[in-house]
Design an enzyme around this catalytic site. Structure first.
Site, mmCIF file in Angstrom:
data_model
loop_
_atom_site.group_PDB
_atom_site.id
_atom_site.type_symbol
_atom_site.label_atom_id
_atom_site.label_comp_id
_atom_site.label_asym_id
_atom_site.label_seq_id
_atom_site.Cartn_x
_atom_site.Cartn_y
_atom_site.Cartn_z
ATOM 1 N N ILE A 13 -6.585 -89.049 51.621
ATOM 2 C CA ILE A 13 -7.714 -88.192 51.267
ATOM 3 C C ILE A 13 -8.993 -88.711 51.930
ATOM 4 O O ILE A 13 -9.800 -87.935 52.448
ATOM 5 C CB ILE A 13 -7.869 -88.110 49.743
ATOM 6 C CG1 ILE A 13 -6.648 -87.414 49.135
ATOM 7 C CG2 ILE A 13 -9.142 -87.359 49.358
ATOM 8 C CD1 ILE A 13 -6.556 -87.500 47.630
ATOM 9 N N GLY A 37 -4.171 -97.934 53.837
ATOM 10 C CA GLY A 37 -4.764 -97.015 54.802
ATOM 11 C C GLY A 37 -4.490 -97.450 56.230
ATOM 12 O O GLY A 37 -3.834 -98.470 56.484
ATOM 13 N N ALA A 74 -10.647 -95.049 46.850
ATOM 14 C CA ALA A 74 -9.647 -96.116 46.961
ATOM 15 C C ALA A 74 -8.934 -96.297 45.627
ATOM 16 O O ALA A 74 -9.465 -95.964 44.575
ATOM 17 C CB ALA A 74 -10.317 -97.412 47.388
ATOM 18 N N ASN A 92 -6.958 -103.013 40.524
ATOM 19 C CA ASN A 92 -7.444 -102.164 41.609
ATOM 20 C C ASN A 92 -8.250 -100.975 41.103
ATOM 21 O O ASN A 92 -9.341 -100.681 41.610
ATOM 22 C CB ASN A 92 -6.278 -101.648 42.455
ATOM 23 C CG ASN A 92 -5.715 -102.703 43.368
ATOM 24 O OD1 ASN A 92 -6.269 -103.782 43.514
ATOM 25 N ND2 ASN A 92 -4.588 -102.408 43.991
ATOM 26 N N TYR A 141 -1.339 -95.908 35.217
ATOM 27 C CA TYR A 141 -2.121 -95.238 36.254
ATOM 28 C C TYR A 141 -3.206 -94.370 35.621
ATOM 29 O O TYR A 141 -4.402 -94.494 35.938
ATOM 30 C CB TYR A 141 -1.206 -94.399 37.141
ATOM 31 C CG TYR A 141 -1.933 -93.462 38.062
ATOM 32 C CD1 TYR A 141 -2.890 -93.935 38.962
ATOM 33 C CD2 TYR A 141 -1.676 -92.089 38.040
ATOM 34 C CE1 TYR A 141 -3.567 -93.080 39.814
ATOM 35 C CE2 TYR A 141 -2.341 -91.222 38.890
ATOM 36 C CZ TYR A 141 -3.295 -91.715 39.765
ATOM 37 O OH TYR A 141 -3.965 -90.856 40.600
ATOM 38 N N LEU A 190 6.139 -84.882 46.716
ATOM 39 C CA LEU A 190 7.208 -83.890 46.889
ATOM 40 C C LEU A 190 7.212 -83.245 48.272
ATOM 41 O O LEU A 190 8.254 -83.197 48.936
ATOM 42 C CB LEU A 190 7.083 -82.815 45.803
ATOM 43 C CG LEU A 190 8.062 -81.636 45.906
ATOM 44 C CD1 LEU A 190 9.507 -82.111 45.848
ATOM 45 C CD2 LEU A 190 7.776 -80.615 44.809
ATOM 46 N N ARG A 221 4.076 -77.627 39.282
ATOM 47 C CA ARG A 221 2.862 -78.373 39.592
ATOM 48 C C ARG A 221 1.869 -77.497 40.362
ATOM 49 O O ARG A 221 2.241 -76.523 41.002
ATOM 50 C CB ARG A 221 3.183 -79.629 40.424
ATOM 51 C CG ARG A 221 4.042 -80.649 39.701
ATOM 52 C CD ARG A 221 3.303 -81.297 38.560
ATOM 53 N NE ARG A 221 4.086 -82.326 37.890
ATOM 54 C CZ ARG A 221 4.828 -82.121 36.805
ATOM 55 N NH1 ARG A 221 4.916 -80.906 36.280
ATOM 56 N NH2 ARG A 221 5.484 -83.125 36.251
ATOM 57 N N ARG A 282 12.602 -87.708 34.829
ATOM 58 C CA ARG A 282 11.859 -88.960 34.857
ATOM 59 C C ARG A 282 11.029 -89.074 33.582
ATOM 60 O O ARG A 282 10.373 -88.098 33.177
ATOM 61 C CB ARG A 282 10.933 -89.014 36.072
ATOM 62 C CG ARG A 282 11.671 -89.088 37.392
ATOM 63 C CD ARG A 282 10.711 -89.193 38.554
ATOM 64 N NE ARG A 282 9.801 -88.042 38.620
ATOM 65 C CZ ARG A 282 9.005 -87.782 39.647
ATOM 66 N NH1 ARG A 282 8.986 -88.595 40.687
ATOM 67 N NH2 ARG A 282 8.220 -86.722 39.647
#
Length: 339
Positions: A13, A37, A74, A92, A141, A190, A221, A282
């Site tokens: 992105i 990156g 990031a 992070n 996350y 995906l 999605r 999942r």
């Protein structure tokens, strides 16, 4: 002319964001540690290799380049990895992001634009999701991003640094004209995974679960073209410049596509039958995840203009063929326009 620091500008992105800001006439500096990156993805502006957690470096960049806006793209992005290695994600995505915001506010940066995620919502209670939906992230996350979201209003109250948070749904597509697209190692998304299967770069595309409560039994999605996503960030920046209040916005289309629809459209675009394997659900996957993007459309004047599924996959397919080699990019683009 404003000076913008794009943190993570060598990523998927981020590289598209740097290109768009350059074409809008802004002076852009990229800060990226190149852990995920690529230096060759930064096509415009100045590049500095370094860690966003290095407060001394960040402060020096802000002062030397008179940075007034930071666009923070990031971070670590894989849900499964966040479950295996939560410490990495809290370091992070949370600790370093807050350190970046602290350095920015100390140096008088006026605007801080933060890439968040639909994962802050957790399992949807109702669809489509709007910004008022309860925030109950179900994995590290999502929690690592939500921690930062909760802190930014405090930074504004104490230091006057305005913020804008964008909650991404499924960023997809590419800018084949510039030779920019997804390069994740390993690839878990995906659409590129389906295209890799079409190219023979992987075996079968795994579909996890066929008994979800959706029209065809596979997960649904909301896919958003990366160019549209970056345009939203630019409009958010312009809105803050024009006196808009800080806030958080969903970035999606309001239209969901199932895994089977993605596979079928990928087969049609590539003219290849994509090999498929089926696996169990999942843990933590919601059946459907679709945005209500009305707030961004109303307050920012944003429209996702390139985000129909076929256009997304066509752009991604040109990029993947270019990456695979053998056919010059110019020829791929000519053939695509002539088709």
């Amino acid at each position: 002319m404003d000076d913008v620091l794009v943190v993570g500008g060598a990523g998927y992105i981020g590289s598209h964001m740097v290109a768009l800001l350059h074409h809008k006439g802004l002076r852009v500096t990229t800060l990226d540690d190149l852990s995920s990156g690529y230096r060759d993805a930064v096509k415009f502006g100045e590049f500095v290799q370094g860690d966003m957690g290095d407060a001394h470096l960040v402060r020096a960049l802000i002062r030397e380049r008179s940075i007034s806006t930071i666009i923070h793209l990031a971070g670590s992005i894989c849900v499964a990895e966040s479950i295996r290695h939560p410490s990495l994600y809290y370091l992070n995505n949370s600790a370093k992001s807050l350190g970046l915001a602290a350095a920015a506010s100390d140096e008088g940066v006026k605007r801080f634009i933060f890439s968040s995620t639909a994962a802050v919502y957790g399992n949807p209670i109702e669809l489509p999701l709007d910004e008022r939906h309860p925030k109950h992230p179900v994995n590290p996350y999502g929690r690592s991003k939500w921690l930062v979201e909760q802190a930014l209003p405090d930074f504004e109250a104490a230091y006057g640094m305005q913020y804008m948070t964008f909650r991404y749904f499924n960023a997809s597509g590419a800018n084949p004209e510039l030779g920019l697209g997804e390069r994740h190692e390993p690839e878990t998304h995906l659409i590129p995974s389906a295209l890799h299967a079409a190219l023979g770069k992987r075996g079968c595309l795994m579909i996890n679960g066929t008994d979800w409560g959706t029209p065809d039994g596979t997960c649904v999605r909301d896919f958003l073209h990366v160019q549209d996503l970056c345009e939203a960030h630019y409009l958010g920046y312009r809105a803050l410049m024009g006196g808009c209040r800080s806030g958080a916005f969903n970035l999606g289309t309001g239209r969901g596509y199932s895994v089977r629809e993605v596979v079928d459209t990928s087969s049609a675009v590539t003219k290849c039958e994509i090999p498929i394997a089926y696996g169990p659900r999942r843990p933590g996957d919601p059946p459907s995840l679709v945005a209500n993007p009305d707030a961004a459309m109303t307050k920012l004047g944003w429209r996702p203009r390139q985000s129909d599924l076929r256009s997304i996959i066509e752009d991604a397919w040109l990029w993947e063929q270019y990456r695979a080699g053998g056919i010059p990019l110019e020829q791929l683009l000519r053939d695509h326009k002539a088709a």
